[in-house]
Design an enzyme around this catalytic site. Structure first.
Site, PDB file in Angstrom:
ATOM      1  N   HIS A 176      -1.841   7.803   3.277  1.00 21.14           N
ATOM      2  CA  HIS A 176      -0.450   8.220   3.064  1.00 21.14           C
ATOM      3  C   HIS A 176      -0.318   8.692   1.625  1.00 21.14           C
ATOM      4  O   HIS A 176      -0.517   7.933   0.679  1.00 21.14           O
ATOM      5  CB  HIS A 176       0.517   7.068   3.333  1.00 21.14           C
ATOM      6  CG  HIS A 176       1.956   7.456   3.170  1.00 21.14           C
ATOM      7  ND1 HIS A 176       2.726   7.909   4.224  1.00 21.14           N
ATOM      8  CD2 HIS A 176       2.762   7.477   2.074  1.00 21.14           C
ATOM      9  CE1 HIS A 176       3.940   8.181   3.794  1.00 21.14           C
ATOM     10  NE2 HIS A 176       3.991   7.927   2.487  1.00 21.14           N
ATOM     11  N   CYS A 177       0.028   9.965   1.451  1.00 21.03           N
ATOM     12  CA  CYS A 177       0.094  10.576   0.123  1.00 21.03           C
ATOM     13  C   CYS A 177       1.553  10.742  -0.286  1.00 21.03           C
ATOM     14  O   CYS A 177       2.281  11.542   0.325  1.00 21.03           O
ATOM     15  CB  CYS A 177      -0.617  11.927   0.113  1.00 21.03           C
ATOM     16  SG  CYS A 177      -0.652  12.716  -1.512  1.00 21.03           S
ATOM     17  N   PRO A 178       2.024  10.005  -1.286  1.00 19.96           N
ATOM     18  CA  PRO A 178       3.418  10.198  -1.719  1.00 19.96           C
ATOM     19  C   PRO A 178       3.642  11.519  -2.433  1.00 19.96           C
ATOM     20  O   PRO A 178       4.776  12.008  -2.477  1.00 19.96           O
ATOM     21  CB  PRO A 178       3.650   9.004  -2.660  1.00 19.96           C
ATOM     22  CG  PRO A 178       2.296   8.649  -3.166  1.00 19.96           C
ATOM     23  CD  PRO A 178       1.338   8.942  -2.052  1.00 19.96           C
ATOM     24  N   GLY A 181       4.513  13.687   0.273  1.00 13.08           N
ATOM     25  CA  GLY A 181       5.618  13.158   1.056  1.00 13.08           C
ATOM     26  C   GLY A 181       5.350  13.049   2.533  1.00 13.08           C
ATOM     27  O   GLY A 181       6.276  13.231   3.333  1.00 13.08           O
TER      28      GLY A 181
END
Length: 693
Positions: A176-178, A181
């Site tokens: 999960h890459c912030p 997003g």
């Protein structure tokens, strides 16, 4: 013509709003454009990424490109625009594309899966084991485990994982890459990789062009300050690119390695196909060739989305999603009817003649209406703990009482294995019922106090054996409060007494050494003995006009002296005929037995060491052992003191004892021999061994 239009409009059905499936989606994702686009629930970092890329590129195009196009090549702005276009398009595609969310199982599918993994007659089997939550499948001849997702109620496919932020199972989950997003999975990994590569090229291109601009200015200005004044925004672009280019290039290189080996970030961190977690295993998903792996991941066919976001939600689908989003417990109706206030503190409901007090929620079932219970954390001695407040009483047709426990002490949090008495009181879990009969105090202050059960042990000397009698008084009237084993004290006094006991226990642990100080027993009870307390009756909350000490003061003084023990609110009385190995006893009910054994061992050890170490000429050894009495035995204490004085005057104890002949081993931790003359003849507890010549 207008009439025809009106007739056609009147025959049309009224416009009804259609509910789409994305509106009832069980995950936490955000949807845009009527379900066409979706992203993670938190997109703040994504907007920061867009601002950094767009702002840096805008400064480059505004202040560097005109100078470089005139000085070097007019194609520089075109190359920069192409790189920026690729970077932003890859970023937006990664953010708003379904990463490969796996839909959750329906109610029928979940029930079918649970039935498959259920073991028949498992509860009746003595060798019952929980049903397995994994399945094994073969991928190119290699066994792969499929894990069961308790949230989605499915067996996840190979390489899939559940994202805790988006609350979805994602196929070929990478991470999960912030910054983008969204989750990076099977359906958007190619766009994520293109974003990293294009961003790396864009950063390198802008950085090199900006540095070139500064170098050309240096040749003209010959001074650094003049260059900064001539192109301040170029300096800002250089700093931004310099600090971001290394992480971007490193991340792009890492994912290039993962792409060529057909791995995911999740698998690489776990060491699934490397020698990190043990022997190296072969990757069953690799094509065996770097080019084939890159072509399959980056250029292979894109699988369709498994979630029908824009589908029309039927009534059956709506009911199913509502059931999944808000499951109800079997006792939810009962709990809602009681209007209870739940707390995080453990509670115990009493069991009366026809009522059962529920634990933790204050529900009384069986003859009485449902009644809430509360715990007043701000004032433990408030009226909610007493009488008709109903705070701790869960009663049916009979009397049932419960106890609310305050938050654990600091000693309990810091030292979970501590044996201090303060921790035992705080850590005490009510396992049984204790009947506290209702008693109405005369004043408002007394009405705000609860009864603290102070168990006192009466020691009786029977031929060298000590028998303990624990008495718990169930006072039902004001006359029965004269029982010496029932002391009515206030909450602050109880807290102070418990703190003093804990300090005394810690002091005893520190004093366990081979020093001579362990030979003395400084008994503090003499200061509390009063001639008016000969009948051992403790009454009231405060000191009366006759000068009687209050119960709280006596309790606190006894706690400081270390003579107060078994101050537990619901420890069952232990008789001599009770089997100490009985599993039904209270968890702390064996403290008395351990103390009895310890005291007997100390007495035997003290007398043995004294008889062995004394070097006397044919002495006649005698032991005068005076047991500890209660606070009210004033007459016995006076007699004991007179006997000791008479014994000292007649036998010349000071000259008869050869202290130099004592071995050092007799000064151990368990020795309680009083070999020195006591300065206070009215001591209440004296243990002395003498030799009569």
């Amino acid at each position: 013509m207008n009439l025809l239009c009106c007739c056609c409009c009147s025959n049309m059905a009224p416009n009804q709003r259609v509910t789409r499936k994305w509106e009832l989606f069980a995950g936490r994702n955000k949807f845009y454009c009527d379900g066409l686009l979706m992203s993670a629930p938190h997109t703040g970092v994504f907007y920061l990424t867009c601002i950094l890329i767009t702002g840096t590129s805008a400064l480059f195009f505004a202040f560097d490109c005109p100078f470089l196009a005139d000085s070097i090549n007019p194609a520089i702005p075109i190359v920069g625009a192409v790189l920026y276009f690729f970077t932003m398009s890859s970023l937006l595609r990664t953010t708003f594309t379904d990463p490969g969310v796996i839909p959750r199982a329906s109610n029928d599918e979940a029930a079918y899966i649970e039935k498959q993994i259920e073991v028949p007659n498992s509860l009746n089997s003595p060798t019952y084991r929980p049903p397995p939550r994994t399945k094994e499948v073969l991928v190119k001849g290699q066994t792969v485990k499929l894990k069961y997702c308790f949230t989605c109620k499915i067996f996840r496919p190979p390489r899939a994982s559940h994202c805790s932020l988006c609350d979805n199972c994602v196929d070929r989950f990478d991470h999960h890459c912030p910054w983008v997003g969204n989750c990076v999975g099977k359906r958007n990994y190619r766009f994520f990789y293109l974003f990293l590569v294009s961003l790396a090229f864009l950063a390198v291109f802008i950085f090199s062009c900006s540095v070139t601009h500064l170098v050309l200015l240096m040749k003209k200005e010959h001074e650094v300050f003049n260059v900064i004044k001539a192109a301040p925004f170029t300096v800002i672009v250089v700093f931004i690119c310099f600090f971001s280019i290394w992480s971007v290039i490193g991340l792009a290189g890492f994912h290039t390695y993962l792409t060529t080996s057909d791995q995911t970030t999740n698998e690489d961190l776990k060491g699934s196909f490397s020698s990190k977690g043990g022997p190296r295993t072969q990757n069953p998903y690799s094509r065996g060739n770097i080019c084939l792996n890159c072509c399959h991941i980056l250029c292979g066919p894109m699988t369709p989305s498994l979630i029908d976001r824009r589908g029309i939600a039927t009534d059956e689908f709506i009911q199913q999603m509502q059931h999944q989003s808000s499951p109800r417990h079997a006792l939810s109706d009962v709990l809602s009817a009681s209007h209870m206030v739940t707390t995080s503190q453990p509670m115990m409901g009493g069991l009366g003649g026809g009522g059962i007090g529920g634990a933790g929620g204050g529900i009384s079932i069986g003859g009485a209406e449902l009644k809430p219970r509360f715990y007043d954390e701000s004032n433990p001695s408030s009226s909610t703990l007493e009488g008709n407040g109903g705070a701790i009483n869960g009663h049916g047709n009979g009397h049932g009482n419960g106890f609310d426990h305050p938050p654990p002490s600091y000693d309990l949090v810091q030292n979970g294995n501590s044996n201090s008495l303060a921790q035992l009181v705080d850590n005490e879990i009510p396992l049984v019922q204790m009947d506290i009969p209702a008693y109405t105090h005369q004043t408002a202050t007394q009405a705000r106090q609860y009864r603290h059960r102070h168990h006192k042990q009466r020691q009786i000397c029977n031929g060298g054996t000590v028998s303990y009698e624990n008495q718990l008084a169930n006072a039902s009237s004001e006359d029965e409060l004269d029982d010496p084993d029932v002391v009515v004290v206030g909450s602050p006094e109880v807290v102070a007494a418990v703190a003093a006991i804990a300090s005394n226990k810690a002091r005893e642990m520190r004093n366990r050494s081979g020093s001579y100080s362990n030979l003395f027993d400084a008994d503090f009870e003499a200061a509390l003995v009063n001639s008016s307390l000969a009948d051992n009756h403790v009454r009231g909350e405060g000191a009366s006009s006759s000068g009687k000490p209050s119960a709280g003061a006596a309790l606190l003084a006894a706690a400081i002296s270390g003579k107060t023990e078994n101050m537990y609110s619901n420890v069952l009385p232990v008789d001599n005929d009770t089997d100490p190995a009985d599993s039904t006893l209270h968890v702390y009910s064996n403290i008395i037995d351990e103390r009895k054994q310890q005291e007997q061992a100390n007495n035997v050890l003290s007398s043995t060491l004294l008889c062995d170490d004394l070097d006397l000429d044919d002495p006649v050894s005698a032991s005068c052992h005076v047991k500890r009495k209660s606070l009210g035995d004033g007459a016995e204490q006076v007699k004991s003191a007179e006997r000791l004085r008479m014994l000292h005057d007649n036998t010349m104890i000071d000259t008869a004892l050869d202290l130099d002949s004592l071995d050092g081993s007799s000064m151990g931790n368990n020795s309680q021999s009083c070999l020195v003359k006591s300065g206070k003849p009215n001591a209440t507890s004296v243990t002395t061994n003498v030799a009569i010549v």
